[in-house]
Enzyme design. Structure first.
Site, mmCIF file in Angstrom:
data_model
loop_
_atom_site.group_PDB
_atom_site.id
_atom_site.type_symbol
_atom_site.label_atom_id
_atom_site.label_comp_id
_atom_site.label_asym_id
_atom_site.label_seq_id
_atom_site.Cartn_x
_atom_site.Cartn_y
_atom_site.Cartn_z
ATOM 1 C CD GLU A 211 -0.223 -0.609 1.403
ATOM 2 O OE1 GLU A 211 -0.831 0.459 1.141
ATOM 3 O OE2 GLU A 211 -0.500 -1.332 2.371
ATOM 4 C CD GLU B 56 3.501 -0.600 9.772
ATOM 5 O OE1 GLU B 56 2.604 -0.255 8.978
ATOM 6 O OE2 GLU B 56 3.271 -1.229 10.812
ATOM 7 C CD GLU C 154 -5.480 -3.377 8.462
ATOM 8 O OE1 GLU C 154 -4.448 -3.562 9.135
ATOM 9 O OE2 GLU C 154 -5.856 -2.241 8.092
ATOM 10 C CE LYS D 159 0.493 0.844 5.057
ATOM 11 N NZ LYS D 159 -0.062 -0.105 6.020
#
Length: 504
Positions: free
Chosen positions: A318, A327, A264, A321
């Site tokens: 996303e 985030e 990542e 999250k």
């Protein structure tokens, strides 16, 4: 019989020469903590429209694995941390996991790696940590029982915080509290030829040190660099520094040869008002310059000449999250398949050398921007990464491009600097690159490599690039490439002649 063997050998020979457009080192994380993601079939088409060659899943969603069947895209699947107790205690549980999540799809779906757990060492759960290695071993045994040992690797993913020291990179070492647990894991990775997967994030490094010079260092932008007093190396970007710190940590434990995979890395495009760093411009700069850096194949100072396999976080935002707004803002693409911002992942980006040789502006320029002779390779590589991340087409200096040869940093930097300069308003400051570039009236074009600009006049027909030597170009082409082809072809012909002789 002989003819059949002949064609088999020919196919093997041709398979050794991959497409110049192949970029197996660029991957992406496909997170699913969201309620607005497009169907897997549409995502598979989106991925195929890009130069992304690998996809990492945090689980083993069968719909996604099926959708990627036949695409040739490498797939990383993972077991949940909650699966570790059963996988560690019962080999049959590992066999069942492989039977359910691998065997129905492989090899049509190109599963290449299984990550057992995610950042388990940070859980601070001693039972879970102690179960990690046994779980990895049982998954490996299950793969071997299915005749997939070596074809699909087994690893686990770590956060950068497993390092106790990372500055300077040559002094990288694992935190003392993790070393005992890591020793067995590293031995397993070494024995099985599996990679050490880790999550370096210059984004978080900048948040802990929000100075302007740190931002430039993190974004691959021109900067003064950071010297490593132990090696004399000056690092020009945080990514290389972090990856080399991991390499040094592996070396300190006796596992220097274990491959590193960046599981990542990424940059948020938006965040809360009190967050430092998130913005579209910063995200575009980091991810775009990272991709350009990987494509340059320069590697890192301690691991030169090869790009580390890197999975960018993430394919989509996303929206479910938790935590700060950042985030939920790492996506490269929107859920309608459009780009959140352009980082050069479209297959047309950076793959056509012809378009790179056209003048980006109709205005006549008064010269060419090229690299200075006294600039170091580290400074010039930083300039390449930055320039190629600004939306210019650097395809000509990628493998197979008209300006790839000679394959050296000075020549590639001169081309990238000039492409940026010709696209800019052509102010003197547009050809500065932290004082590593200068404007010249001499056309640096050579052979089929055309540098746009100059506005005609003397030298506009192109002369040999003063940063290269024509003899070196020919010797490199003939010696390094053709010799390999001819030697391989000669070997192939010898083998075929023996086969035909025996057959007769």
């Amino acid at each position: 019989m002989a003819i059949s063997i002949y064609f088999s050998l020919l196919l093997i020979f041709l398979s050794q020469f991959p497409s110049s457009n192949a970029e197996p080192f660029i991957g992406v994380n496909y997170g699913q903590v969201a309620d607005n993601l497009p169907p897997p079939s549409e995502t598979a088409k989106l991925i195929q429209s890009t130069s992304i060659q690998k996809v990492r899943l945090y689980g083993a969603d069968p719909a996604i694995i099926k959708a990627l069947a036949g695409t040739g895209v490498g797939i990383v699947i993972g077991t949940a941390n909650g699966d570790l107790p059963s996988l560690a205690a019962d080999p049959n549980a590992a066999s069942q996991w492989i039977s359910s999540n691998v065997l129905p799809f492989y090899p049509a779906s190109k599963i290449i790696l299984i990550t057992v757990g995610n950042e388990v060492l940070l859980s601070k759960d001693p039972n879970l940590v102690s179960q990690l290695l046994p779980a990895m071993q049982n998954v490996q045994k299950a793969l071997e029982a299915a005749s997939l040992g070596g074809k699909i690797k087994v690893s686990t993913v770590h956060a950068m915080s497993v390092l106790g020291s990372s500055e300077p990179p040559s002094s990288g070492s694992f935190a003392s509290g993790y070393q005992a647990g890591l020793k067995g894991i590293l031995q397993f990775l070494s024995d099985t030829g599996s990679p050490f997967a880790i999550n370096p994030y210059p984004f978080f490094a900048y948040q802990s040190d929000p100075r302007p010079e740190t931002l430039a260092f993190c974004l691959f932008q021109p900067n003064a660099g950071r010297p490593d007093s132990n090696t004399g190396i000056t690092y020009m970007n945080m990514f290389d520094a972090q990856v080399d710190a991991v390499h040094s940590a592996l070396k300190s434990m006796g596992f220097e040869k274990v491959e590193i995979v960046v599981a990542e890395t990424g940059w948020a495009s938006r965040g809360d008002p009190n967050e430092v760093g998130p913005s579209v411009d910063n995200a575009k700069a980091y991810n775009g310059n990272l991709i350009a850096h990987l494509r340059s194949m320069v590697g890192t100072p301690l691991m030169p000449g090869k790009s580390v396999d890197t999975y960018i976080f993430a394919l989509y935002d996303e929206n479910l999250k938790t935590g700060p707004s950042s985030e939920r803002a790492f996506g490269l693409f929107k859920t309608d398949h459009s780009m959140a911002y352009d980082v050069g992942l479209a297959k047309s980006s950076g793959s056509s050398s012809n378009s790179s040789c056209q003048t980006p502006s109709g205005k006549a320029s008064t010269g060419w921007c090229v690299s200075k002779k006294d600039a170091t390779d580290k400074q010039l590589q930083s300039s390449i990464d930055w320039a190629c991340g600004q939306g210019i087409d650097c395809g000509a200096i990628q493998p197979g491009g008209a300006c790839f040869e000679p394959n050296n940093v000075a020549s590639h930097a001169a081309f990238a600097m000039n492409m940026y300069y010709q696209k800019s308003p052509k102010r003197p400051t547009d050809c500065d690159f932290s004082q590593t570039a200068t404007i010249t009236s001499q056309n640096p074009s050579y052979n089929s490599c055309v540098y746009p600009g100059g506005g005609g006049g003397d030298g506009s027909t192109g002369v040999m690039n003063k940063y290269v030597n024509s003899n070196k170009i020919e010797s490199k082409k003939n010696g390094a490439v053709e010799s390999k082809v001819y030697s391989s072809l000669s070997f192939l012909l010898i083998v075929m002649s023996l086969i035909l002789h025996v057959d007769m």
